[in-house]
Structures are given as C-alpha cells and as structure tokens.
Design an enzyme around this catalytic site. Structure first.
Site, PDB file in Angstrom:
ATOM      1  N   GLU A  17     -35.163 -14.260 -33.307  1.00 16.84           N
ATOM      2  CA  GLU A  17     -35.746 -13.352 -32.312  1.00 16.84           C
ATOM      3  C   GLU A  17     -35.493 -11.901 -32.707  1.00 16.84           C
ATOM      4  OE1 GLU A  17     -36.122 -14.344 -28.174  1.00 16.84           O
ATOM      5  OE2 GLU A  17     -34.681 -12.761 -27.724  1.00 16.84           O
ATOM      6  N   THR A  48     -39.657  -9.888 -28.405  1.00 21.70           N
ATOM      7  CA  THR A  48     -39.514  -9.755 -26.956  1.00 21.70           C
ATOM      8  C   THR A  48     -40.424  -8.651 -26.404  1.00 21.70           C
ATOM      9  OG1 THR A  48     -37.684  -8.221 -27.100  1.00 21.70           O
ATOM     10  CG2 THR A  48     -37.129 -10.567 -27.031  1.00 21.70           C
ATOM     11  N   ALA A  51     -38.643  -5.029 -20.511  1.00 22.75           N
ATOM     12  CA  ALA A  51     -38.713  -5.280 -19.067  1.00 22.75           C
ATOM     13  C   ALA A  51     -39.860  -4.473 -18.453  1.00 22.75           C
ATOM     14  CB  ALA A  51     -37.391  -4.905 -18.438  1.00 22.75           C
ATOM     15  N   HIS A  76     -43.734 -12.379 -26.852  1.00 24.85           N
ATOM     16  CA  HIS A  76     -43.407 -12.559 -25.435  1.00 24.85           C
ATOM     17  C   HIS A  76     -44.357 -11.697 -24.608  1.00 24.85           C
ATOM     18  CE1 HIS A  76     -38.941 -13.879 -26.125  1.00 24.85           C
ATOM     19  NE2 HIS A  76     -39.761 -14.387 -27.025  1.00 24.85           N
ATOM     20  N   LYS A 164     -44.970 -25.554 -13.847  1.00 17.86           N
ATOM     21  CA  LYS A 164     -45.313 -24.591 -14.912  1.00 17.86           C
ATOM     22  C   LYS A 164     -45.785 -25.324 -16.157  1.00 17.86           C
ATOM     23  CE  LYS A 164     -41.928 -21.941 -16.832  1.00 17.86           C
ATOM     24  NZ  LYS A 164     -41.034 -20.778 -16.960  1.00 17.86           N
ATOM     25  N   GLN A 175     -33.077 -20.713 -22.069  1.00 20.40           N
ATOM     26  CA  GLN A 175     -32.114 -19.621 -21.936  1.00 20.40           C
ATOM     27  C   GLN A 175     -30.913 -19.979 -22.807  1.00 20.40           C
ATOM     28  OE1 GLN A 175     -31.128 -16.698 -21.526  1.00 20.40           O
ATOM     29  NE2 GLN A 175     -31.514 -16.430 -19.335  1.00 20.40           N
ATOM     30  N   GLN A 211     -20.840  -7.697 -25.387  1.00 20.60           N
ATOM     31  CA  GLN A 211     -22.110  -8.421 -25.328  1.00 20.60           C
ATOM     32  C   GLN A 211     -21.988  -9.667 -24.440  1.00 20.60           C
ATOM     33  OE1 GLN A 211     -22.942 -10.060 -29.122  1.00 20.60           O
ATOM     34  NE2 GLN A 211     -24.893 -10.952 -28.551  1.00 20.60           N
ATOM     35  N   LYS A 271     -30.106  -8.594 -35.837  1.00 23.81           N
ATOM     36  CA  LYS A 271     -28.934  -8.554 -36.733  1.00 23.81           C
ATOM     37  C   LYS A 271     -29.179  -9.502 -37.902  1.00 23.81           C
ATOM     38  CE  LYS A 271     -25.622  -7.529 -33.090  1.00 23.81           C
ATOM     39  NZ  LYS A 271     -25.051  -8.225 -31.944  1.00 23.81           N
TER      40      LYS A 271
HETATM   41  P1  FAD Z   1     -40.796 -18.401 -13.677  1.00 24.45           P
HETATM   42  O1  FAD Z   1     -41.056 -19.608 -14.481  1.00 24.45           O
HETATM   43  O2  FAD Z   1     -41.897 -17.866 -12.831  1.00 24.45           O
HETATM   44  O3  FAD Z   1     -39.526 -18.717 -12.741  1.00 24.45           O
HETATM   45  C1  FAD Z   1     -38.850 -17.673 -12.043  1.00 24.45           C
HETATM   46  C2  FAD Z   1     -38.268 -18.228 -10.737  1.00 24.45           C
HETATM   47  O4  FAD Z   1     -39.343 -18.570  -9.846  1.00 24.45           O
HETATM   48  C3  FAD Z   1     -37.467 -19.529 -10.939  1.00 24.45           C
HETATM   49  O5  FAD Z   1     -36.406 -19.506 -10.026  1.00 24.45           O
HETATM   50  C4  FAD Z   1     -38.472 -20.612 -10.602  1.00 24.45           C
HETATM   51  O6  FAD Z   1     -37.845 -21.807 -10.160  1.00 24.45           O
HETATM   52  C5  FAD Z   1     -39.295 -19.951  -9.497  1.00 24.45           C
HETATM   53  N1  FAD Z   1     -40.675 -20.434  -9.443  1.00 24.45           N
HETATM   54  C6  FAD Z   1     -41.480 -20.715 -10.488  1.00 24.45           C
HETATM   55  N2  FAD Z   1     -42.699 -21.100 -10.051  1.00 24.45           N
HETATM   56  C7  FAD Z   1     -42.650 -21.063  -8.700  1.00 24.45           C
HETATM   57  C8  FAD Z   1     -43.587 -21.333  -7.673  1.00 24.45           C
HETATM   58  N3  FAD Z   1     -44.816 -21.753  -7.954  1.00 24.45           N
HETATM   59  N4  FAD Z   1     -43.201 -21.175  -6.376  1.00 24.45           N
HETATM   60  C9  FAD Z   1     -41.958 -20.742  -6.060  1.00 24.45           C
HETATM   61  N5  FAD Z   1     -41.011 -20.461  -7.007  1.00 24.45           N
HETATM   62  C10 FAD Z   1     -41.360 -20.622  -8.302  1.00 24.45           C
HETATM   63  N6  FAD Z   1     -37.764 -11.053 -19.931  1.00 24.45           N
HETATM   64  C11 FAD Z   1     -38.428  -9.960 -20.381  1.00 24.45           C
HETATM   65  O7  FAD Z   1     -38.615  -8.985 -19.631  1.00 24.45           O
HETATM   66  N7  FAD Z   1     -38.928  -9.897 -21.665  1.00 24.45           N
HETATM   67  C12 FAD Z   1     -38.775 -10.933 -22.536  1.00 24.45           C
HETATM   68  O8  FAD Z   1     -39.223 -10.851 -23.688  1.00 24.45           O
HETATM   69  C13 FAD Z   1     -38.078 -12.110 -22.099  1.00 24.45           C
HETATM   70  N8  FAD Z   1     -37.925 -13.189 -22.909  1.00 24.45           N
HETATM   71  C14 FAD Z   1     -37.310 -14.323 -22.445  1.00 24.45           C
HETATM   72  C15 FAD Z   1     -37.206 -15.452 -23.290  1.00 24.45           C
HETATM   73  C16 FAD Z   1     -36.563 -16.608 -22.844  1.00 24.45           C
HETATM   74  C17 FAD Z   1     -36.496 -17.817 -23.754  1.00 24.45           C
HETATM   75  C18 FAD Z   1     -35.997 -16.650 -21.542  1.00 24.45           C
HETATM   76  C19 FAD Z   1     -35.260 -17.883 -21.071  1.00 24.45           C
HETATM   77  C20 FAD Z   1     -36.094 -15.542 -20.699  1.00 24.45           C
HETATM   78  C21 FAD Z   1     -36.762 -14.373 -21.132  1.00 24.45           C
HETATM   79  N9  FAD Z   1     -36.901 -13.247 -20.306  1.00 24.45           N
HETATM   80  C22 FAD Z   1     -37.565 -12.133 -20.753  1.00 24.45           C
HETATM   81  C23 FAD Z   1     -36.300 -13.236 -18.960  1.00 24.45           C
HETATM   82  C24 FAD Z   1     -37.279 -13.784 -17.895  1.00 24.45           C
HETATM   83  O9  FAD Z   1     -38.367 -12.894 -17.759  1.00 24.45           O
HETATM   84  C25 FAD Z   1     -36.506 -13.924 -16.587  1.00 24.45           C
HETATM   85  O10 FAD Z   1     -35.554 -14.966 -16.698  1.00 24.45           O
HETATM   86  C26 FAD Z   1     -37.324 -14.066 -15.310  1.00 24.45           C
HETATM   87  O11 FAD Z   1     -36.439 -13.877 -14.198  1.00 24.45           O
HETATM   88  C27 FAD Z   1     -38.015 -15.408 -15.115  1.00 24.45           C
HETATM   89  O12 FAD Z   1     -39.064 -15.572 -15.963  1.00 24.45           O
HETATM   90  P2  FAD Z   1     -39.775 -17.020 -16.071  1.00 24.45           P
HETATM   91  O13 FAD Z   1     -40.934 -16.862 -16.942  1.00 24.45           O
HETATM   92  O14 FAD Z   1     -38.791 -18.064 -16.379  1.00 24.45           O
HETATM   93  O15 FAD Z   1     -40.276 -17.195 -14.531  1.00 24.45           O
END
Ligand code: FAD
Length: 290
Positions: A17, A48, A51, A76, A164, A175, A211, A271
């Site tokens: 990444e 990535t 935010a 992403h 999803k 994660q 970190q 890194k």
């Molecule tokens: P979702 O899948 O929408 O889930 C978020 C929450 O909503 C969960 O609690 C889920 O249970 C709930 N939910 C989902 N669908 C529904 C529904 N239909 N009704 C009610 N509740 C629901 N962030 C960045 O800003 N940039 C990045 O590049 C980035 N890369 C990431 C890469 C990885 C591998 C991971 C694990 C995270 C990354 N994130 C990144 C962080 C991520 O954006 C956050 O964790 C965010 O809070 C959730 O994103 P998600 O796509 O998992 O959301």
C-alpha cells in the site's frame, strides 16, 4: 490487470500500500518511493484516498505511476462526503488512465459532520452497486475482523458486510489485525454467513511506538500480549522496535500462509525498506508456493 484475475488461482500473493502526498511539491518523493517498492514485485499496489477526498487528484497520479512501474494499482475511493458527479468524474479519470481496480469505501464520517437531506451516499454498498452497474472495474471493499467501530455487535456488522458483498464486490481486504486468531474466527463467520468472496488479510508492520498508539485508536484492533511485551521492552528504541515490528509482521504472515491464507496485503506506509525486508523474510515461502 484485475485483482480478481491476480488472486484467482490459489497462488500466494503479497501486495503493498502507498499513500499519496498532500501537496504537489511532494509528488516526486512519492513517485521515488513507488519506484523502489515495485522492485519487490508486489502482486498489486493499493493507493489510498485522503480523508474526505482531499487528495483525489494525487490518488490518480500515484495509481498511474504504479501502473508505469509494471504493477496493477488498486485505487481507493471514498464516497460519504462526495457527490455522484464527483465520483463519476474520478471513475472517468481512472478509467482513462487504465486503472481497473477500485476499493470502494464509505470513508470516515468527519467530526461534527451534519448529513444533508440531499446526501448522495450513506454506506459503501451504495458506491459498490453504482460502480458495478457502470461496469469495467474490479471492485473490492473493506472488512473488519474485530468489528467496525460503529457497529453495535458482530451480528450487525456481518449482516451489513453480507449486504455490501451482495452489491457485487469481487473481494474484501481486512482492517489490520495483530492477532491471527481474530482473522481465523472472522473467516469462519464469513463462511457461515455465505460471504464467499476472497478475503485479503491486511497486515500492518509496526515500526515505531507512536504509530501503534494511533493505529489502535483508529482501528479498534486488539493487541496480543506478545506484541504488548515487545512494545514495553523495545518501544523506546527506534532501531530495535523497527526490527521487532518487521519480524512480528513476517511471522504473522508465515502463520497466515501456513493456515491457507494465500492473499496478504501489507500496509507498507510508503516505507520501501520495510516492504523489502518483509519480502526477503518470505522469499523462500513465496517461491515455494508459486
Ligand atoms: P461501510 O461498509 O459503509 O461500513 C461502515 C459502517 O456502516 C459499519 O459499521 C457497517 O456495519 C455500517 N453499515 C454498512 N452498511 C449499512 C447499511 N446498509 N445500513 C446501516 N449500517 C450499515 N479511509 C479513507 O478515507 N481512505 C482510504 O483510502 C481508506 N482505505 C481503507 C482500506 C481498508 C482496507 C480499510 C479496512 C479501511 C480504509 N479506510 C479508508 C477507512 C474506512 O473509510 C473507514 O473504516 C470507514 O469508517 C468505513 O468505511 P467502509 O467502506 O468499511 O464503510
């Protein structure tokens, strides 16, 4: 190449990444990082998205650089604070530049953010469905072996994950986690829920004490006693902590591979030296498997 193609044949894959810079002046530095990282032949490299989409232009630039280095990029894309117009223009740009893989994310909800009645996106599933309807992209999503911090419990978290995936996801990336048992339990629960897409295990090499504090706060992941002891003993000595963090991550990956997890994503955090040392530690295993 599409990630669904890269991971389809039960071979071991290790991907990296990279995060884009926040300002144009730093673009060349990030490009230099990529040039180093591609030397270790990652299966693909994810890029990535800052935010709230703050670095969206850089994400495409960096994805292009990854592609030029001969590696498939995974771009992403977050949607929560975005509009459909903005999402479509980013997708157009990625498509034009030959990027075939998207990690479709909701993104974190900014502090004090007030949802408007015209809010275009609420969850990542909406973005997944939209990209799949458009066609052309291989689409991945995020998942959380230790539950997303906003979910009330595991049952709710898995139900939303299943929804999803059913929107058309091709794969999931986890994660970070430091306890492989959390991943093995999660993998079983996904199988019970018939979440059958490939799950790529995300490993974060922790190379300094600051970190880990921030990573754990943000991600909700637990720290095994073994890792806490390493932190206690070596956390104040950066060189020793770096070496211990690399070895811990390498051991985690070897255990995952031994337990049939073929697809590993390393949160390499720009890194190249860390990525290189982990790949060196895995070289015989990766060669033997492939
Ligand atoms: P979702 O899948 O929408 O889930 C978020 C929450 O909503 C969960 O609690 C889920 O249970 C709930 N939910 C989902 N669908 C529904 C529904 N239909 N009704 C009610 N509740 C629901 N962030 C960045 O800003 N940039 C990045 O590049 C980035 N890369 C990431 C890469 C990885 C591998 C991971 C694990 C995270 C990354 N994130 C990144 C962080 C991520 O954006 C956050 O964790 C965010 O809070 C959730 O994103 P998600 O796509 O998992 O959301």
């Amino acid at each position: 190449m599409k990630i669904s193609e890269i991971i389809k044949n039960n071979k071991v894959t290790v991907s990296f990444e990279v995060f884009p810079p926040k300002e144009w002046a730093k673009l060349e530095d990030t490009k230099a990082v990529i040039k180093e990282m591609v030397k270790d032949n990652p299966a693909f490299m994810s890029v990535t998205y800052g935010a709230g989409g703050t670095t969206s232009g850089f994400t495409t630039e960096i994805a292009k650089e990854v592609l030029q280095g001969g590696v498939s990029p995974l771009s992403h894309l977050t949607c929560f604070t975005s509009t459909k117009e903005k999402i479509n223009s980013v997708l157009d740009e990625l498509e034009t530049n030959g990027v075939e893989n998207i990690l479709a994310l909701r993104g974190d909800i900014p502090k004090d953010y007030a949802e408007s009645p015209n809010q275009h996106y609420h969850h990542a599933g909406e973005l997944v469905a939209e990209i799949k309807a458009r066609g052309g992209f291989c689409v991945g999503g995020a998942c959380y072996p230790e539950i997303h911090p906003e979910s009330k419990n595991r049952v709710e978290d898995l139900a939303h994950l299943k929804e999803k995936v059913d929107c058309g996801l091709d794969f999931l990336t986890t994660q970070m986690f430091f306890d492989n048992e959390a991943f093995y339990n999660f993998r079983e629960m996904c199988a019970i829920k018939e979440i059958n897409v490939p799950i790529i295990a995300g490993i974060m090499p922790i190379t300094n004490a600051k970190q880990i504090k921030r990573s754990v706060e943000l991600s909700n992941c637990s720290l095994p006693r073994k890792f806490e002891k390493i932190m206690e003993r070596f956390g104040e000595n950066p060189d020793v902590m770096k070496q211990a963090g690399i070895i811990y991550a390498t051991e985690q990956i070897i255990d995952l591979m031994a337990n049939g997890v073929n697809n590993i994503h390393i949160y390499t955090m720009n890194k190249p030296d860390v990525a290189h040392q982990i790949m060196k530690g895995l070289s015989a295993i990766v060669n033997e498997q492939n």
